[in-house]
Design an enzyme around this catalytic site. Structure first.
Site, PDB file in Angstrom:
ATOM      1  N   GLU A  66       0.819  -1.209   0.000  1.00 27.68           N
ATOM      2  CA  GLU A  66       0.000   0.000   0.000  1.00 27.68           C
ATOM      3  C   GLU A  66       0.857   1.264   0.000  1.00 27.68           C
ATOM      4  O   GLU A  66       1.939   1.297   0.587  1.00 27.68           O
ATOM      5  CB  GLU A  66      -0.888   0.019   1.259  1.00 27.68           C
ATOM      6  CG  GLU A  66      -1.850  -1.133   1.316  1.00 27.68           C
ATOM      7  CD  GLU A  66      -2.436  -1.361   2.696  1.00 27.68           C
ATOM      8  OE1 GLU A  66      -3.588  -1.818   2.766  1.00 27.68           O
ATOM      9  OE2 GLU A  66      -1.764  -1.087   3.700  1.00 27.68           O
ATOM     10  N   THR A  94       5.466  -9.439   9.143  1.00 27.88           N
ATOM     11  CA  THR A  94       4.162  -9.304   8.487  1.00 27.88           C
ATOM     12  C   THR A  94       4.039  -7.908   7.871  1.00 27.88           C
ATOM     13  O   THR A  94       3.552  -7.745   6.752  1.00 27.88           O
ATOM     14  CB  THR A  94       3.024  -9.518   9.516  1.00 27.88           C
ATOM     15  OG1 THR A  94       3.143 -10.842  10.046  1.00 27.88           O
ATOM     16  CG2 THR A  94       1.655  -9.341   8.894  1.00 27.88           C
ATOM     17  N   ASP A 237      -7.690  -5.150   8.662  1.00 27.88           N
ATOM     18  CA  ASP A 237      -7.311  -3.911   7.981  1.00 27.88           C
ATOM     19  C   ASP A 237      -7.166  -4.091   6.483  1.00 27.88           C
ATOM     20  O   ASP A 237      -6.432  -3.366   5.827  1.00 27.88           O
ATOM     21  CB  ASP A 237      -6.023  -3.342   8.594  1.00 27.88           C
ATOM     22  CG  ASP A 237      -4.853  -4.322   8.515  1.00 27.88           C
ATOM     23  OD1 ASP A 237      -5.056  -5.450   8.034  1.00 27.88           O
ATOM     24  OD2 ASP A 237      -3.744  -3.958   8.922  1.00 27.88           O
ATOM     25  N   SER A 302      -9.846   0.176  13.855  1.00 26.02           N
ATOM     26  CA  SER A 302      -8.613   0.779  13.329  1.00 26.02           C
ATOM     27  C   SER A 302      -8.118   0.051  12.081  1.00 26.02           C
ATOM     28  O   SER A 302      -8.047  -1.183  12.053  1.00 26.02           O
ATOM     29  CB  SER A 302      -7.549   0.705  14.425  1.00 26.02           C
ATOM     30  OG  SER A 302      -6.264   0.816  13.888  1.00 26.02           O
ATOM     31  N   VAL A 303      -7.793   0.815  11.054  1.00 22.61           N
ATOM     32  CA  VAL A 303      -7.120   0.226   9.887  1.00 22.61           C
ATOM     33  C   VAL A 303      -5.773   0.900   9.612  1.00 22.61           C
ATOM     34  O   VAL A 303      -4.936   0.371   8.878  1.00 22.61           O
ATOM     35  CB  VAL A 303      -8.004   0.292   8.605  1.00 22.61           C
ATOM     36  CG1 VAL A 303      -9.222  -0.598   8.747  1.00 22.61           C
ATOM     37  CG2 VAL A 303      -8.420   1.715   8.276  1.00 22.61           C
TER      38      VAL A 303
HETATM   39  P1  NAD Z   1       2.466 -10.539  13.523  1.00 21.63           P
HETATM   40  O1  NAD Z   1       2.344 -11.503  12.387  1.00 21.63           O
HETATM   41  O2  NAD Z   1       3.812 -10.193  14.029  1.00 21.63           O
HETATM   42  O3  NAD Z   1       1.612 -11.060  14.778  1.00 21.63           O
HETATM   43  C1  NAD Z   1       0.317 -11.545  14.663  1.00 21.63           C
HETATM   44  C2  NAD Z   1       0.078 -12.557  15.783  1.00 21.63           C
HETATM   45  O4  NAD Z   1      -1.294 -12.986  15.730  1.00 21.63           O
HETATM   46  C3  NAD Z   1       0.928 -13.832  15.669  1.00 21.63           C
HETATM   47  O5  NAD Z   1       1.686 -14.019  16.860  1.00 21.63           O
HETATM   48  C4  NAD Z   1      -0.102 -14.950  15.454  1.00 21.63           C
HETATM   49  O6  NAD Z   1       0.279 -16.171  16.057  1.00 21.63           O
HETATM   50  C5  NAD Z   1      -1.321 -14.352  16.119  1.00 21.63           C
HETATM   51  N1  NAD Z   1      -2.607 -14.917  15.703  1.00 21.63           N
HETATM   52  C6  NAD Z   1      -3.018 -15.232  14.446  1.00 21.63           C
HETATM   53  N2  NAD Z   1      -4.272 -15.737  14.501  1.00 21.63           N
HETATM   54  C7  NAD Z   1      -4.647 -15.724  15.796  1.00 21.63           C
HETATM   55  C8  NAD Z   1      -5.837 -16.117  16.482  1.00 21.63           C
HETATM   56  N3  NAD Z   1      -6.871 -16.638  15.821  1.00 21.63           N
HETATM   57  N4  NAD Z   1      -5.903 -15.950  17.828  1.00 21.63           N
HETATM   58  C9  NAD Z   1      -4.837 -15.412  18.512  1.00 21.63           C
HETATM   59  N5  NAD Z   1      -3.683 -15.048  17.917  1.00 21.63           N
HETATM   60  C10 NAD Z   1      -3.592 -15.192  16.574  1.00 21.63           C
HETATM   61  O7  NAD Z   1       1.678  -9.219  13.047  1.00 21.63           O
HETATM   62  P2  NAD Z   1       1.783  -7.749  13.660  1.00 21.63           P
HETATM   63  O8  NAD Z   1       2.826  -6.962  12.974  1.00 21.63           O
HETATM   64  O9  NAD Z   1       1.794  -7.853  15.168  1.00 21.63           O
HETATM   65  O10 NAD Z   1       0.376  -7.179  13.171  1.00 21.63           O
HETATM   66  C11 NAD Z   1      -0.822  -7.644  13.748  1.00 21.63           C
HETATM   67  C12 NAD Z   1      -1.976  -7.192  12.883  1.00 21.63           C
HETATM   68  O11 NAD Z   1      -2.124  -5.765  12.971  1.00 21.63           O
HETATM   69  C13 NAD Z   1      -1.802  -7.502  11.391  1.00 21.63           C
HETATM   70  O12 NAD Z   1      -3.015  -7.996  10.884  1.00 21.63           O
HETATM   71  C14 NAD Z   1      -1.459  -6.160  10.772  1.00 21.63           C
HETATM   72  O13 NAD Z   1      -1.880  -6.080   9.416  1.00 21.63           O
HETATM   73  C15 NAD Z   1      -2.251  -5.228  11.662  1.00 21.63           C
HETATM   74  N6  NAD Z   1      -1.767  -3.848  11.726  1.00 21.63           N
HETATM   75  C16 NAD Z   1      -2.698  -2.860  11.765  1.00 21.63           C
HETATM   76  C17 NAD Z   1      -2.301  -1.552  11.874  1.00 21.63           C
HETATM   77  C18 NAD Z   1      -3.326  -0.472  11.973  1.00 21.63           C
HETATM   78  O14 NAD Z   1      -2.978   0.707  11.886  1.00 21.63           O
HETATM   79  N7  NAD Z   1      -4.567  -0.794  12.203  1.00 21.63           N
HETATM   80  C19 NAD Z   1      -0.935  -1.236  11.920  1.00 21.63           C
HETATM   81  C20 NAD Z   1       0.007  -2.260  11.918  1.00 21.63           C
HETATM   82  C21 NAD Z   1      -0.422  -3.582  11.820  1.00 21.63           C
END
Ligand code: NAD
Length: 349
Positions: A66, A94, A237, A302-303
Site C-alpha cells: 500500500e 508481516t 485492515d 482501526s485500519v
Molecule cells: P504478527 O504476524 O507479528 O503477529 C500476529 C500474531 O497474531 C501472531 O503471533 C499470530 O500467532 C497471532 N494470531 C493469528 N491468529 C490468531 C488467532 N486466531 N488468535 C490469537 N492469535 C492469533 O503481526 P503484527 O505486525 O503484530 O500485526 C498484527 C496485525 O495488525 C496484522 O493484521 C497487521 O496487518 C495489523 N496492523 C494494523 C495496523 C493499523 O494501523 N490498524 C498497523 C500495523 C499492523
C-alpha cells in the site's frame, strides 16, 4: 578524477532502522509513545485541513502493498507499507514500511525514514489516543489477543497514556505470548499469560485484537464481550481480513478513521453501507460524543490512516534536530544551475 559532491542543500536526512532505534532510546520508549499520541491527536483536531484519500492498495493472494499519501498544504507525506500474514512462517515481518516527508512549496523531500518501527509506535499511539476518548474511565486492565510484532508497543502505549496496570495475553502460538511476557518483564506491568481468548478477556476494560490472518477470522464472538468494554480492533485492515463477529458490531458504537477507507478495509466491511459510524477525529475535536455511558461497548475499528504517519514523520523530523541519528542521503539531483542537469552528468564522467 573524483566527481564533485552535490551541493549540501540537496542532501536529505535518512533515518535507518539502527538510527530509529537510537532515537527511540534517546527519547525513551514510553515518552515517545506519549508524545506521538499528542502529535497524532493535534493533527486529528485539524483533520479538515488535510488532503485525504483511501490508501492505494495492490492486493495479491499472499498480502497487500500500500501507498498512503496525505498533505496539510505545507508538508506532504507518504508511506510504503506491506501486510503479509504468512511472512512470519518464513522468518519475515508481516508488516514493513518506510516513509517520506516533503515541503509542498518546492516538492523537495526533507526526510526519508524506516517506518516499520515507526508504524508500530504510531499504531500504538493511535490506539491510546482512541482509548483516551472511548475507554471506560480509570481503565486498568488490557487484554491483548495476538502477541506478535505490534503487541508490546500496544501494551506500553496503553500503560503510558492511560495508566493500564495489568495486561492479559493470548496468542494461538504460546511462543508469541512467552516472547511478549519476556519483553515486557521490566516495565512494571502485571502480565497474565492465558491459554484461551475467553480466559484472556476476563476483567478487561480494554480488549485489543492484533492478530494477522488473511481471512474473515472470529477472534471475538458476541458472547465474549461484556457491557462497558472498549474494543480496539487493529488486525482487521484489509478486504476479506477481519477479527470480530458481526454481532459484536450490532451491539457496539463504532468509531473509525477515514470512512471511505474503513468501509472497504475495516471490521465494518461486514456491515451494510448504512451501518452507523462516528469519525474519531470528530470526537477528538469535540464535535461528536465519545463514550456516553458505563455500559456502552465502544469499538475503534482501526485500519491505519495516512494522517497518523504524517504526524509520526513530522515528529521524527523535529526530534532529529541537534542529533546525529541520521545519514545524509544524496537522492535529489540538484545542479548548481537548475537548467544544467545534463552538464552536471557530463562533469561527473
Ligand atoms: P504478527 O504476524 O507479528 O503477529 C500476529 C500474531 O497474531 C501472531 O503471533 C499470530 O500467532 C497471532 N494470531 C493469528 N491468529 C490468531 C488467532 N486466531 N488468535 C490469537 N492469535 C492469533 O503481526 P503484527 O505486525 O503484530 O500485526 C498484527 C496485525 O495488525 C496484522 O493484521 C497487521 O496487518 C495489523 N496492523 C494494523 C495496523 C493499523 O494501523 N490498524 C498497523 C500495523 C499492523
Amino acid at each position: 578524477m573524483t566527481a564533485p559532491l552535490p551541493s549540501e542543500k540537496a542532501f536529505i536526512p535518512f533515518v535507518s532502522v539502527e538510527n530509529m532505534m537510537r532515537l527511540v532510546h534517546h527519547v525513551g520508549i514510553e515518552t515517545m509513545l506519549v508524545e506521538l499520541t499528542d502529535a497524532i491527536e493535534a493533527d486529528f483536531r485539524r483533520w479538515d485541513l488535510f488532503d485525504k484519500t483511501p490508501r492505494v492498495a495492490s492486493h495479491s493472494h499472499d498480502g497487500v502493498i500500500e501507498l498512503m499519501p496525505t498533505s496539510d498544504g505545507a508538508v506532504y507525506s507518504f508511506k510504503y507499507v506491506n501486510g503479509h500474514p504468512k511472512n512470519m512462517a518464513q522468518g519475515l515481518q508481516t508488516v514493513t514500511a518506510f516513509g517520506l516527508l516533503a515541503e509542498v512549496s518546492t516538492g523537495y523531500p526533507v526526510l526519508l525514514t524506516e517506518m516499520t518501527l515507526l508504524t508500530a509506535l504510531r499504531t500504538a499511539a493511535t490506539s491510546a489516543m482512541a482509548a483516551r476518548h472511548l475507554a471506560p474511565a480509570n481503565s486498568r486492565c488490557l487484554t491483548l489477543i495476538g502477541n506478535g510484532a505490534q503487541a508490546e508497543f500496544q501494551a506500553l502505549a496503553m500503560k503510558a497514556v492511560l495508566g493500564i496496570q495489568e495486561v492479559r495475553l493470548y496468542d494461538i502460538d504460546p511462543k508469541a505470548t512467552e516472547k511478549t511476557v519476556r519483553n515486557l518483564g521490566k516495565t512494571g506491568l502485571r502480565l497474565v499469560p492465558c491459554t484461551s481468548a475467553q480466559a484472556a478477556i476476563e476483567g478487561a476494560d480494554i480488549i485489543t485484537t492484533c492478530t494477522a490472518d488473511k481471512q474473515f477470522a472470529t477472534i471475538l464472538t458476541d458472547n465474549m464481550v461484556g457491557a462497558g468494554v472498549h474494543i480496539n480492533a487493529i488486525g482487521g485492515d484489509c478486504p476479506g481480513k477481519t477479527e470480530l463477529h458481526r454481532d459484536i458490531l450490532l451491539r457496539a458504537d463504532t468509531f473509525v478513521e477515514y470512512p471511505p477507507q474503513t468501509r472497504v478495509e475495516g471490521e465494518i466491511q461486514q456491515m451494510n453501507p448504512d451501518y452507523p459510524i462516528t469519525e474519531l477525529w470528530q470526537v477528538v475535536a469535540g464535535r461528536a460524543q465519545g463514550r456516553s455511558s458505563e455500559r456502552q461497548i465502544t469499538l475503534f475499528d482501526s485500519v491505519g490512516f495516512a494522517i497518523e504517519d504524517f504526524s509520526a514523520l513530522r515528529y521524527v523530523r523535529e526530534k532529529l534536530k541537534g542529533t546525529d541519528y541520521f545519514q545524509k542521503l544524496d537522492i535529489i539531483a540538484d545542479p548548481d544551475d537548475p537548467r544544467d542537469l545534463f552538464g552536471m552528468l557530463l562533469r561527473a564522467g
